[in-house]
Design a protein around this motif. Structure first.
Motif, PDB file in Angstrom:
ATOM      1  N   ALA A 171       0.825  -1.213   0.000  1.00 12.16           N
ATOM      2  CA  ALA A 171       0.000   0.000   0.000  1.00 12.16           C
ATOM      3  C   ALA A 171       0.854   1.256   0.000  1.00 12.16           C
ATOM      4  O   ALA A 171       0.462   2.286  -0.587  1.00 12.16           O
ATOM      5  CB  ALA A 171      -0.928  -0.006   1.217  1.00 12.16           C
ATOM      6  N   LEU A 172       2.018   1.195   0.606  1.00 13.87           N
ATOM      7  CA  LEU A 172       2.921   2.351   0.634  1.00 13.87           C
ATOM      8  C   LEU A 172       3.828   2.421  -0.594  1.00 13.87           C
ATOM      9  O   LEU A 172       4.614   3.353  -0.734  1.00 13.87           O
ATOM     10  CB  LEU A 172       3.785   2.306   1.905  1.00 13.87           C
ATOM     11  CG  LEU A 172       3.049   2.558   3.232  1.00 13.87           C
ATOM     12  CD1 LEU A 172       3.977   2.291   4.402  1.00 13.87           C
ATOM     13  CD2 LEU A 172       2.535   3.989   3.277  1.00 13.87           C
ATOM     14  N   GLY A 173       3.716   1.418  -1.448  1.00 15.92           N
ATOM     15  CA  GLY A 173       4.556   1.397  -2.641  1.00 15.92           C
ATOM     16  C   GLY A 173       5.964   0.921  -2.367  1.00 15.92           C
ATOM     17  O   GLY A 173       6.886   1.199  -3.152  1.00 15.92           O
ATOM     18  N   GLY A 174       6.130   0.187  -1.275  1.00 18.70           N
ATOM     19  CA  GLY A 174       7.457  -0.284  -0.928  1.00 18.70           C
ATOM     20  C   GLY A 174       7.787  -1.627  -1.545  1.00 18.70           C
ATOM     21  O   GLY A 174       6.923  -2.323  -2.093  1.00 18.70           O
ATOM     22  N   ASN A 175       9.044  -1.975  -1.461  1.00 21.97           N
ATOM     23  CA  ASN A 175       9.522  -3.249  -2.001  1.00 21.97           C
ATOM     24  C   ASN A 175       9.606  -4.319  -0.907  1.00 21.97           C
ATOM     25  O   ASN A 175       9.133  -5.433  -1.074  1.00 21.97           O
ATOM     26  CB  ASN A 175      10.901  -3.070  -2.647  1.00 21.97           C
ATOM     27  CG  ASN A 175      10.849  -2.147  -3.851  1.00 21.97           C
ATOM     28  OD1 ASN A 175       9.873  -2.144  -4.594  1.00 21.97           O
ATOM     29  ND2 ASN A 175      11.901  -1.339  -4.038  1.00 21.97           N
ATOM     30  N   THR A 176      10.221  -3.959   0.190  1.00 22.96           N
ATOM     31  CA  THR A 176      10.405  -4.893   1.299  1.00 22.96           C
ATOM     32  C   THR A 176      10.194  -4.154   2.620  1.00 22.96           C
ATOM     33  O   THR A 176      10.019  -2.925   2.642  1.00 22.96           O
ATOM     34  CB  THR A 176      11.821  -5.498   1.292  1.00 22.96           C
ATOM     35  OG1 THR A 176      12.785  -4.436   1.389  1.00 22.96           O
ATOM     36  CG2 THR A 176      12.070  -6.290   0.020  1.00 22.96           C
ATOM     37  N   TYR A 177      10.240  -4.908   3.694  1.00 21.36           N
ATOM     38  CA  TYR A 177      10.134  -4.310   5.021  1.00 21.36           C
ATOM     39  C   TYR A 177      10.985  -5.112   5.990  1.00 21.36           C
ATOM     40  O   TYR A 177      11.358  -6.257   5.712  1.00 21.36           O
ATOM     41  CB  TYR A 177       8.675  -4.291   5.503  1.00 21.36           C
ATOM     42  CG  TYR A 177       8.117  -5.653   5.830  1.00 21.36           C
ATOM     43  CD1 TYR A 177       8.263  -6.208   7.099  1.00 21.36           C
ATOM     44  CD2 TYR A 177       7.472  -6.429   4.864  1.00 21.36           C
ATOM     45  CE1 TYR A 177       7.767  -7.471   7.404  1.00 21.36           C
ATOM     46  CE2 TYR A 177       6.977  -7.688   5.152  1.00 21.36           C
ATOM     47  CZ  TYR A 177       7.122  -8.197   6.425  1.00 21.36           C
ATOM     48  OH  TYR A 177       6.647  -9.442   6.719  1.00 21.36           O
ATOM     49  N   LYS A 178      11.255  -4.507   7.115  1.00 16.13           N
ATOM     50  CA  LYS A 178      11.909  -5.239   8.195  1.00 16.13           C
ATOM     51  C   LYS A 178      11.138  -4.964   9.484  1.00 16.13           C
ATOM     52  O   LYS A 178      10.546  -3.887   9.663  1.00 16.13           O
ATOM     53  CB  LYS A 178      13.374  -4.843   8.346  1.00 16.13           C
ATOM     54  CG  LYS A 178      13.609  -3.401   8.735  1.00 16.13           C
ATOM     55  CD  LYS A 178      15.106  -3.141   8.865  1.00 16.13           C
ATOM     56  CE  LYS A 178      15.379  -1.680   9.241  1.00 16.13           C
ATOM     57  NZ  LYS A 178      16.836  -1.422   9.368  1.00 16.13           N
ATOM     58  N   ILE A 179      11.103  -5.955  10.363  1.00 14.31           N
ATOM     59  CA  ILE A 179      10.397  -5.820  11.625  1.00 14.31           C
ATOM     60  C   ILE A 179      11.292  -5.099  12.633  1.00 14.31           C
ATOM     61  O   ILE A 179      12.395  -5.566  12.942  1.00 14.31           O
ATOM     62  CB  ILE A 179       9.980  -7.197  12.169  1.00 14.31           C
ATOM     63  CG1 ILE A 179       9.009  -7.889  11.197  1.00 14.31           C
ATOM     64  CG2 ILE A 179       9.335  -7.056  13.538  1.00 14.31           C
ATOM     65  CD1 ILE A 179       8.610  -9.290  11.628  1.00 14.31           C
ATOM     66  N   VAL A 180      10.828  -3.956  13.107  1.00 16.48           N
ATOM     67  CA  VAL A 180      11.582  -3.185  14.093  1.00 16.48           C
ATOM     68  C   VAL A 180      11.402  -3.788  15.477  1.00 16.48           C
ATOM     69  O   VAL A 180      12.345  -3.969  16.235  1.00 16.48           O
ATOM     70  CB  VAL A 180      11.130  -1.704  14.075  1.00 16.48           C
ATOM     71  CG1 VAL A 180      11.892  -0.915  15.141  1.00 16.48           C
ATOM     72  CG2 VAL A 180      11.340  -1.092  12.707  1.00 16.48           C
ATOM     73  N   ASN A 181      10.162  -4.099  15.841  1.00 18.08           N
ATOM     74  CA  ASN A 181       9.898  -4.794  17.104  1.00 18.08           C
ATOM     75  C   ASN A 181       8.581  -5.551  16.984  1.00 18.08           C
ATOM     76  O   ASN A 181       7.712  -5.192  16.178  1.00 18.08           O
ATOM     77  CB  ASN A 181       9.888  -3.837  18.305  1.00 18.08           C
ATOM     78  CG  ASN A 181       8.784  -2.813  18.195  1.00 18.08           C
ATOM     79  OD1 ASN A 181       7.603  -3.165  18.270  1.00 18.08           O
ATOM     80  ND2 ASN A 181       9.134  -1.550  18.017  1.00 18.08           N
ATOM     81  N   LEU A 182       8.442  -6.581  17.805  1.00 20.71           N
ATOM     82  CA  LEU A 182       7.249  -7.417  17.776  1.00 20.71           C
ATOM     83  C   LEU A 182       6.987  -7.959  19.172  1.00 20.71           C
ATOM     84  O   LEU A 182       7.868  -8.544  19.798  1.00 20.71           O
ATOM     85  CB  LEU A 182       7.427  -8.581  16.791  1.00 20.71           C
ATOM     86  CG  LEU A 182       6.245  -9.541  16.643  1.00 20.71           C
ATOM     87  CD1 LEU A 182       5.027  -8.814  16.092  1.00 20.71           C
ATOM     88  CD2 LEU A 182       6.610 -10.711  15.727  1.00 20.71           C
ATOM     89  N   ASN A 183       5.767  -7.735  19.664  1.00 18.02           N
ATOM     90  CA  ASN A 183       5.374  -8.219  20.991  1.00 18.02           C
ATOM     91  C   ASN A 183       4.221  -9.206  20.857  1.00 18.02           C
ATOM     92  O   ASN A 183       3.244  -8.939  20.152  1.00 18.02           O
ATOM     93  CB  ASN A 183       4.929  -7.046  21.876  1.00 18.02           C
ATOM     94  CG  ASN A 183       6.044  -6.047  22.113  1.00 18.02           C
ATOM     95  OD1 ASN A 183       7.151  -6.427  22.475  1.00 18.02           O
ATOM     96  ND2 ASN A 183       5.759  -4.772  21.901  1.00 18.02           N
ATOM     97  N   LEU A 184       4.338 -10.333  21.531  1.00 19.83           N
ATOM     98  CA  LEU A 184       3.303 -11.361  21.513  1.00 19.83           C
ATOM     99  C   LEU A 184       2.661 -11.444  22.888  1.00 19.83           C
ATOM    100  O   LEU A 184       3.353 -11.520  23.912  1.00 19.83           O
ATOM    101  CB  LEU A 184       3.907 -12.712  21.128  1.00 19.83           C
ATOM    102  CG  LEU A 184       4.508 -12.806  19.721  1.00 19.83           C
ATOM    103  CD1 LEU A 184       5.255 -14.119  19.547  1.00 19.83           C
ATOM    104  CD2 LEU A 184       3.417 -12.674  18.664  1.00 19.83           C
ATOM    105  N   ASN A 185       1.331 -11.420  22.918  1.00 22.63           N
ATOM    106  CA  ASN A 185       0.596 -11.488  24.178  1.00 22.63           C
ATOM    107  C   ASN A 185      -0.489 -12.550  24.086  1.00 22.63           C
ATOM    108  O   ASN A 185      -1.137 -12.703  23.049  1.00 22.63           O
ATOM    109  CB  ASN A 185      -0.056 -10.132  24.489  1.00 22.63           C
ATOM    110  CG  ASN A 185       0.974  -9.027  24.651  1.00 22.63           C
ATOM    111  OD1 ASN A 185       1.707  -8.990  25.617  1.00 22.63           O
ATOM    112  ND2 ASN A 185       1.032  -8.119  23.679  1.00 22.63           N
TER     113      ASN A 185
END
Length: 234
Positions: A171-185
């Motif tokens: 949607a942002l027109g990007g190619n890839t992404y990386k996860i900065v942080n992730l919390n599981l609850n």
């Protein structure tokens, strides 16, 4: 001496550059949340039965309660697959109307039944209700079942988070992404559970109690994944 000064200056500049880079704002970051839920049938049933009586002599009422509880424990221990234990036991004085004297002693004792075979435990409960009274009947999810369900849902939650991350990136027109942080609850929410047959059992006049018809119900196990991704734009 000059070499030492040059080296110190270079190191100072290197540390400063690293600090500046660390403090630089990060762009194209998106906060996302994914949640998965599953209803799991309760697999553990817990029944609390009690004996209660009163008498002017505390020793007499204690002996009566002990006899009732021992008889109940003996019957319960003969049922395979049912864990049997003693519950709370208490005794207190009963006062006269004016509150000036003790007219009797009242005592109450409990036995607790627990197991995963609902049919066997329900039948046993019906048998014991001839001499004992029902305090409560609870259903729950065993620790092993809850942990197993949570482990499966964690995988599903992470997959759902990645799926949303892909959608946001496109949607942002990007190619890839990386996860900065992730919390599981994880959350565990057992709904209130009821059983049928209480009114019928309490009204039985011949002391031959019917077997209660029980429904264990379900518990809702939820796992959420909250995190931030950074999208790489072309």
């Amino acid at each position: 001496m000059r070499h030492s000064c040059v080296l110190s200056c270079v190191l100072a500049l290197s540390f400063m550059s690293a600090s500046v880079l660390a403090d630089e704002p990060r762009y194209n970051q998106v906060s996302l949340r994914a949640e998965v839920e599953r209803s799991v049938s309760h697999d553990t049933m817990r029944v609390t039965l009690y004996a209660e009586d009163q008498h002017q002599d505390p020793a007499t009422v204690a002996e009566r309660i002990t006899r009732q509880l021992n008889d109940g424990l003996k019957t319960a221990r003969g049922t395979s697959g049912v864990t049997v234990s003693s519950g709370n036991r208490s005794s207190y004085p009963v006062y006269s109307e004016d509150g000036k004297s003790i007219v009797a002693w009242r005592e109450r004792g409990e036995i607790i039944l627990e197991g995963s075979d609902f049919a066997a435990l329900s039948k046993l409960t019906g048998q014991l209700l001839g001499s004992l009274s029902l305090a409560n009947m609870d259903f729950s999810l065993s620790t092993a079942s809850q942990r197993s369900t949570e482990d499966e849902l964690i995988k599903e939650a992470v997959d759902a988070f990645r799926s949303r991350a892909d959608i946001a990136t496109r949607a942002l027109g990007g190619n890839t992404y990386k996860i900065v942080n992730l919390n599981l609850n994880t959350q565990f929410a057992p709904p209130p559970v009821f059983f049928r047959g209480a009114a019928k059992m309490s009204m039985a006049a011949d002391r031959e109690m019917s077997t209660p018809s029980v429904e264990g119900g379900q518990a809702d196990v939820t796992v959420s994944a909250d995190g931030v991704i950074e999208v790489t734009l072309p």
